[in-house]
Design a protein around this motif. Structure first.
Motif, PDB file in Angstrom:
ATOM      1  N   THR A   5       0.838  -1.195   0.000  1.00  0.00           N
ATOM      2  CA  THR A   5       0.000   0.000   0.000  1.00  0.00           C
ATOM      3  C   THR A   5       0.870   1.241   0.000  1.00  0.00           C
ATOM      4  O   THR A   5       2.077   1.177   0.197  1.00  0.00           O
ATOM      5  N   VAL A  50      -8.135   3.139   1.457  1.00  0.00           N
ATOM      6  CA  VAL A  50      -8.257   1.686   1.270  1.00  0.00           C
ATOM      7  C   VAL A  50      -9.302   1.315   0.233  1.00  0.00           C
ATOM      8  O   VAL A  50      -9.360   0.173  -0.189  1.00  0.00           O
ATOM      9  N   TYR A  51     -10.118   2.257  -0.195  1.00  0.00           N
ATOM     10  CA  TYR A  51     -11.175   1.931  -1.150  1.00  0.00           C
ATOM     11  C   TYR A  51     -10.755   2.139  -2.603  1.00  0.00           C
ATOM     12  O   TYR A  51     -11.508   1.823  -3.512  1.00  0.00           O
ATOM     13  N   HIS A  56      -7.728  -3.862  -0.963  1.00  0.00           N
ATOM     14  CA  HIS A  56      -8.342  -3.182   0.179  1.00  0.00           C
ATOM     15  C   HIS A  56      -8.859  -4.150   1.231  1.00  0.00           C
ATOM     16  O   HIS A  56      -8.823  -3.861   2.417  1.00  0.00           O
TER      17      HIS A  56
END
Length: 67
Positions: A5, A50-51, A56
């Motif tokens: 991420t 996270v979307y 996610h």
């Protein structure tokens, strides 16, 4: 490694400030355009969307629900 991420420093919550502006160089000459220099504060405040990323679901499971 379960997921990758990208975290971004949260300048707004960290109350980082703008120090000054400097001219942008264009072909080694100063232009009339300027860019802002930010003085970052050293905090543990981060932003992660996270979307908008493909993994996610893995990341959401790793983050405590109170966050």
């Amino acid at each position: 490694i379960f997921a990758v991420t990208n975290l971004q420093h949260d300048c707004h919550a960290s109350e980082c400030t703008t120090r000054s502006t400097v001219p942008i160089l264009q072909e080694r000459l100063e232009s009339t355009k300027r860019r802002t220099i930010v003085t970052h504060k050293s905090t543990n405040l981060w932003i992660m969307n996270v979307y908008s990323i493909h993994n996610h679901d893995v990341i959401r499971k790793a983050i405590p629900s109170e966050l």
